[in-house]
Design a protein around this motif. Structure first.
Motif, mmCIF file in Angstrom:
data_model
loop_
_atom_site.group_PDB
_atom_site.id
_atom_site.type_symbol
_atom_site.label_atom_id
_atom_site.label_comp_id
_atom_site.label_asym_id
_atom_site.label_seq_id
_atom_site.Cartn_x
_atom_site.Cartn_y
_atom_site.Cartn_z
ATOM 1 N N ASP A 108 29.604 44.153 29.429
ATOM 2 C CA ASP A 108 28.558 43.922 30.425
ATOM 3 C C ASP A 108 29.025 42.807 31.357
ATOM 4 O OD1 ASP A 108 26.954 45.993 29.484
ATOM 5 O OD2 ASP A 108 25.792 44.686 28.166
ATOM 6 N N ASP A 109 28.190 41.798 31.572
ATOM 7 C CA ASP A 109 28.604 40.697 32.455
ATOM 8 C C ASP A 109 28.748 39.386 31.676
ATOM 9 O OD1 ASP A 109 25.954 40.219 31.936
ATOM 10 O OD2 ASP A 109 25.346 40.012 34.025
ATOM 11 N N VAL A 138 47.145 45.224 32.276
ATOM 12 C CA VAL A 138 45.710 45.267 31.994
ATOM 13 C C VAL A 138 44.928 45.558 33.273
ATOM 14 C CG1 VAL A 138 43.708 43.912 31.219
ATOM 15 C CG2 VAL A 138 45.901 43.712 30.011
ATOM 16 N N LEU A 139 45.249 44.854 34.342
ATOM 17 C CA LEU A 139 44.478 44.946 35.588
ATOM 18 C C LEU A 139 44.576 46.308 36.261
ATOM 19 C CD1 LEU A 139 42.716 43.699 37.772
ATOM 20 C CD2 LEU A 139 44.786 42.663 38.750
ATOM 21 N N HIS A 167 34.054 47.025 39.933
ATOM 22 C CA HIS A 167 33.484 46.133 38.912
ATOM 23 C C HIS A 167 33.778 44.676 39.265
ATOM 24 C CE1 HIS A 167 31.996 44.764 35.087
ATOM 25 N NE2 HIS A 167 33.118 44.082 34.906
ATOM 26 N N ARG A 168 32.739 43.850 39.243
ATOM 27 C CA ARG A 168 32.894 42.428 39.542
ATOM 28 C C ARG A 168 33.191 41.662 38.255
ATOM 29 N NH1 ARG A 168 32.476 41.230 44.554
ATOM 30 N NH2 ARG A 168 31.324 42.624 45.928
ATOM 31 N N VAL A 169 34.180 40.798 38.331
ATOM 32 C CA VAL A 169 34.601 40.022 37.170
ATOM 33 C C VAL A 169 33.571 38.921 36.913
ATOM 34 C CG1 VAL A 169 36.418 38.550 36.219
ATOM 35 C CG2 VAL A 169 37.025 40.523 37.639
ATOM 36 N N GLY A 203 31.861 35.579 36.093
ATOM 37 C CA GLY A 203 32.346 34.217 36.222
ATOM 38 C C GLY A 203 33.298 34.008 37.383
ATOM 39 N N ASP A 204 33.745 35.097 38.013
ATOM 40 C CA ASP A 204 34.694 35.028 39.126
ATOM 41 C C ASP A 204 34.062 35.611 40.390
ATOM 42 O OD1 ASP A 204 36.784 36.594 40.819
ATOM 43 O OD2 ASP A 204 38.039 35.161 39.723
ATOM 44 N N GLY A 205 33.431 36.775 40.237
ATOM 45 C CA GLY A 205 32.746 37.415 41.356
ATOM 46 C C GLY A 205 33.571 38.409 42.140
ATOM 47 N N ARG A 206 34.898 38.353 42.017
ATOM 48 C CA ARG A 206 35.738 39.317 42.736
ATOM 49 C C ARG A 206 35.745 40.648 42.007
ATOM 50 N NH1 ARG A 206 41.263 36.156 43.190
ATOM 51 N NH2 ARG A 206 40.524 35.494 41.147
ATOM 52 N N THR A 207 35.953 41.714 42.771
ATOM 53 C CA THR A 207 36.063 43.026 42.157
ATOM 54 C C THR A 207 37.473 43.218 41.604
ATOM 55 O OG1 THR A 207 36.821 44.153 44.161
ATOM 56 C CG2 THR A 207 34.407 44.013 43.804
ATOM 57 N N LEU A 208 37.611 44.210 40.730
ATOM 58 C CA LEU A 208 38.936 44.527 40.209
ATOM 59 C C LEU A 208 39.863 44.961 41.340
ATOM 60 C CD1 LEU A 208 37.954 46.326 36.899
ATOM 61 C CD2 LEU A 208 38.983 44.050 37.153
ATOM 62 N N ALA A 209 39.332 45.686 42.325
ATOM 63 C CA ALA A 209 40.153 46.092 43.476
ATOM 64 C C ALA A 209 40.635 44.869 44.252
ATOM 65 C CB ALA A 209 39.375 47.036 44.384
#
Length: 163
Positions: free
Chosen positions: A99-100, A121-122, A132-134, A136-142
């Motif tokens: 989840d988040d 992994v990435l 999907h937003r990481v 604690g980071d907020g950036r997407t996987l892309a």
């Protein structure tokens, strides 16, 4: 129900072990979304190349229960934890996201998983969930993949289909 994003890898009989692991995940969790499989060199030690993939599951297990279930699966495949941390293995499955949640422990459980920094992994995770937003980071996987130093020479895809 919760969603978990997993990283799978093997460098000992990797095609067979990943296919068997995919079957075990489907038996336990039903519908599972798998990424393409990639061939990557061993990181942190000299050894055979790994085959790596990602999976997305839904589960009613807690993060700790899921981690324990995955460790038991690795053990059934012959995983030996008595040697060095970076070594060849028949199966390695880690929870990268649940989840988040942002979580440290118990034991080796870290969410998000620190190995997200590695292309092995990435890239597979980006294939199955680019938006999907990481936590604690907020950036997407892309976004993470587009900034990754290995994006210009990504891992080599394999013909193995886990789907």
């Amino acid at each position: 129900m919760s969603t978990a994003w997993l990283s799978l890898g093997s460098n000992l009989a990797p095609a067979d072990n990943l296919a068997r692991a995919a079957h075990a995940l489907r038996e336990q969790f039903g519908d599972v979304v798998f990424s393409p499989v990639y061939r990557t060199p061993a990181v942190g030690f000299q050894g055979p190349d790994f085959l790596n993939a990602a999976a997305v599951i839904t589960t009613d297990l807690s993060p700790v229960e899921l981690n324990n279930w995955l460790h038991a699966l690795e053990d059934r495949f012959g995983r030996d934890r008595s040697g060095p941390r970076f070594s060849s293995r028949p199966l390695d499955i880690d929870i990268v996201f649940y989840d988040d949640l942002v979580l440290e422990g118990p034991g080796n459980l870290r969410l998000p998983r620190p190995e997200l920094q590695f292309a092995f992994v990435l890239k597979p995770l980006c294939d199955v969930a680019p938006g999907h937003r990481v936590p604690g980071d907020g950036r997407t996987l892309a976004e993470l993949w587009s900034a990754h130093p290995d994006r210009k020479a990504p891992p080599a895809p394999e013909s193995l289909d886990l789907g």
